[in-house]
Design a protein around this motif. Structure first.
Motif, PDB file in Angstrom:
ATOM      1  N   ASP A 297       9.685 -14.293 -13.351  1.00 52.86           N
ATOM      2  CA  ASP A 297       8.653 -14.836 -14.497  1.00 52.86           C
ATOM      3  C   ASP A 297       7.179 -14.214 -14.249  1.00 52.86           C
ATOM      4  OD1 ASP A 297      10.791 -16.189 -15.331  1.00 52.86           O
ATOM      5  OD2 ASP A 297      10.019 -17.923 -14.172  1.00 52.86           O
ATOM      6  N   GLU A 298       6.851 -13.732 -13.222  1.00 54.25           N
ATOM      7  CA  GLU A 298       5.407 -13.376 -12.900  1.00 54.25           C
ATOM      8  C   GLU A 298       5.467 -11.617 -13.219  1.00 54.25           C
ATOM      9  OE1 GLU A 298       7.063 -14.983 -10.153  1.00 54.25           O
ATOM     10  OE2 GLU A 298       6.085 -16.524 -10.532  1.00 54.25           O
ATOM     11  N   GLY A 299       6.635 -11.015 -13.669  1.00 53.63           N
ATOM     12  CA  GLY A 299       6.648  -9.691 -13.878  1.00 53.63           C
ATOM     13  C   GLY A 299       6.907  -8.756 -12.845  1.00 53.63           C
ATOM     14  N   MET A 300       7.382  -9.163 -11.800  1.00 54.13           N
ATOM     15  CA  MET A 300       7.312  -8.379 -10.404  1.00 54.13           C
ATOM     16  C   MET A 300       8.750  -7.734 -10.696  1.00 54.13           C
ATOM     17  SD  MET A 300       6.866  -7.536  -7.214  1.00 54.13           S
ATOM     18  CE  MET A 300       5.584  -8.884  -6.673  1.00 54.13           C
ATOM     19  N   THR A 301       8.916  -6.235 -10.601  1.00 45.77           N
ATOM     20  CA  THR A 301      10.039  -5.452 -10.673  1.00 45.77           C
ATOM     21  C   THR A 301      10.343  -5.135  -9.328  1.00 45.77           C
ATOM     22  OG1 THR A 301       8.622  -3.516 -11.026  1.00 45.77           O
ATOM     23  CG2 THR A 301       9.430  -4.964 -13.083  1.00 45.77           C
TER      24      THR A 301
ATOM     25  N   ALA B 127      13.744   3.624 -13.189  1.00 43.22           N
ATOM     26  CA  ALA B 127      12.796   2.604 -13.232  1.00 43.22           C
ATOM     27  C   ALA B 127      11.759   2.826 -14.089  1.00 43.22           C
ATOM     28  CB  ALA B 127      12.445   2.224 -11.530  1.00 43.22           C
ATOM     29  N   ASP B 128      11.154   1.854 -14.799  1.00 42.01           N
ATOM     30  CA  ASP B 128       9.903   2.130 -15.788  1.00 42.01           C
ATOM     31  C   ASP B 128       8.831   2.102 -14.918  1.00 42.01           C
ATOM     32  OD1 ASP B 128       8.036   2.183 -17.727  1.00 42.01           O
ATOM     33  OD2 ASP B 128       8.816   0.541 -18.886  1.00 42.01           O
ATOM     34  N   VAL B 129       7.896   3.201 -14.794  1.00 38.95           N
ATOM     35  CA  VAL B 129       6.838   3.307 -13.964  1.00 38.95           C
ATOM     36  C   VAL B 129       5.631   2.701 -14.651  1.00 38.95           C
ATOM     37  CG1 VAL B 129       7.580   5.262 -12.527  1.00 38.95           C
ATOM     38  CG2 VAL B 129       6.299   5.719 -14.354  1.00 38.95           C
ATOM     39  N   ARG B 130       5.817   2.496 -15.810  1.00 45.89           N
ATOM     40  CA  ARG B 130       4.732   1.771 -16.595  1.00 45.89           C
ATOM     41  C   ARG B 130       4.887   0.451 -16.931  1.00 45.89           C
ATOM     42  NH1 ARG B 130       3.607   6.901 -21.108  1.00 45.89           N
ATOM     43  NH2 ARG B 130       3.246   8.255 -19.451  1.00 45.89           N
TER      44      ARG B 130
ATOM     45  N   VAL C  24      -0.302  -9.797 -14.294  1.00 40.31           N
ATOM     46  CA  VAL C  24      -1.795  -9.772 -14.294  1.00 40.31           C
ATOM     47  C   VAL C  24      -1.929  -8.335 -14.856  1.00 40.31           C
ATOM     48  CG1 VAL C  24      -2.041 -11.294 -12.426  1.00 40.31           C
ATOM     49  CG2 VAL C  24      -1.676  -8.863 -11.912  1.00 40.31           C
ATOM     50  N   GLY C  25      -1.116  -7.469 -15.256  1.00 42.90           N
ATOM     51  CA  GLY C  25      -1.389  -6.185 -16.039  1.00 42.90           C
ATOM     52  C   GLY C  25      -1.369  -4.837 -14.960  1.00 42.90           C
ATOM     53  N   CYS C  26      -0.833  -5.178 -13.916  1.00 37.19           N
ATOM     54  CA  CYS C  26      -0.884  -4.054 -12.863  1.00 37.19           C
ATOM     55  C   CYS C  26       0.551  -3.379 -12.693  1.00 37.19           C
ATOM     56  CB  CYS C  26      -1.067  -4.661 -11.503  1.00 37.19           C
ATOM     57  SG  CYS C  26      -2.808  -5.214 -11.365  1.00 37.19           S
ATOM     58  N   ALA C  27       0.716  -2.134 -12.707  1.00 40.12           N
ATOM     59  CA  ALA C  27       1.854  -1.464 -12.753  1.00 40.12           C
ATOM     60  C   ALA C  27       2.132  -0.981 -11.217  1.00 40.12           C
ATOM     61  CB  ALA C  27       1.864  -0.126 -13.424  1.00 40.12           C
ATOM     62  N   ALA C  28       3.223  -0.322 -10.824  1.00 36.59           N
ATOM     63  CA  ALA C  28       3.600   0.025  -9.521  1.00 36.59           C
ATOM     64  C   ALA C  28       2.597   0.915  -8.945  1.00 36.59           C
ATOM     65  CB  ALA C  28       5.039   0.713  -9.525  1.00 36.59           C
ATOM     66  N   LEU C  29       1.995   2.054  -9.577  1.00 32.80           N
ATOM     67  CA  LEU C  29       1.014   2.755  -9.231  1.00 32.80           C
ATOM     68  C   LEU C  29      -0.162   2.104  -8.484  1.00 32.80           C
ATOM     69  CD1 LEU C  29       0.306   5.701  -8.659  1.00 32.80           C
ATOM     70  CD2 LEU C  29      -0.417   5.925 -10.976  1.00 32.80           C
ATOM     71  N   ALA C  30      -0.651   1.136  -9.343  1.00 37.33           N
ATOM     72  CA  ALA C  30      -1.953   0.260  -8.856  1.00 37.33           C
ATOM     73  C   ALA C  30      -1.392  -0.360  -7.506  1.00 37.33           C
ATOM     74  CB  ALA C  30      -2.110  -0.802  -9.968  1.00 37.33           C
ATOM     75  N   TYR C  31      -0.394  -0.714  -7.278  1.00 40.31           N
ATOM     76  CA  TYR C  31      -0.143  -1.515  -6.100  1.00 40.31           C
ATOM     77  C   TYR C  31       0.129  -0.714  -4.918  1.00 40.31           C
ATOM     78  CZ  TYR C  31       0.140  -5.989  -8.323  1.00 40.31           C
ATOM     79  OH  TYR C  31       0.093  -7.318  -9.238  1.00 40.31           O
ATOM     80  N   ALA C  32       0.557   0.601  -5.209  1.00 44.80           N
ATOM     81  CA  ALA C  32       0.571   1.620  -4.205  1.00 44.80           C
ATOM     82  C   ALA C  32      -0.691   1.868  -3.534  1.00 44.80           C
ATOM     83  CB  ALA C  32       1.637   2.838  -4.748  1.00 44.80           C
ATOM     84  N   VAL C  33      -1.725   1.905  -4.756  1.00 42.64           N
ATOM     85  CA  VAL C  33      -2.858   2.347  -4.355  1.00 42.64           C
ATOM     86  C   VAL C  33      -3.568   1.097  -3.480  1.00 42.64           C
ATOM     87  CG1 VAL C  33      -5.286   2.510  -5.227  1.00 42.64           C
ATOM     88  CG2 VAL C  33      -3.385   3.863  -6.299  1.00 42.64           C
TER      89      VAL C  33
END
Length: 92
Positions: free
Chosen positions: A17-21, A43-46, A51-60
C-alpha cells in the motif's frame, strides 16, 4: 529465495500500500545480486513509492547512510547497485 519466487511466478512489480516493491526493498539495502535479478526479470526501475522515490533514490540514500552511520556496507556494493539501476533506467 527471490529467484525461487520469481521462477514460481511472483509479480516482480507488485507493491505494498505504501508503494514498496521488491526492487525498492533491495535498493534500500544495496543488495546488488537481488537488484540485478529483479532487473533481469523486468522490474520497473522507474516505479515510485507513495512518497515519490524510485529504487535508484533509495540506493543512493542507502550509500549515504552507510557512510554517515558507520555501517559496514562495502562501498563497491553501493556503487554496483547504482550502476545496475542506472544502466536499466537508461535502457528503458
Amino acid at each position: 529465495m527471490v529467484a525461487t519466487l520469481l521462477h514460481r511466478g511472483a509479480a516482480v512489480n507488485s507493491a505494498t500500500d505504501e508503494g514498496m516493491t521488491p526492487l525498492i526493498a533491495a535498493a534500500k539495502t544495496c543488495q546488488t545480486p537481488v537488484i540485478q535479478l529483479l532487473i533481469d526479470h523486468r522490474a520497473d526501475v522507474r516505479q515510485r513509492d507513495a512518497v515519490g522515490c524510485a529504487a535508484l533514490a533509495y540506493a543512493v540514500m542507502s550509500g549515504v547512510d552507510a557512510v554517515r552511520f558507520g555501517r559496514r556496507t562495502h562501498p563497491w556494493s553501493v556503487l554496483e547497485a547504482l550502476e545496475a539501476l542506472d544502466r536499466s533506467a537508461a535502457a528503458v
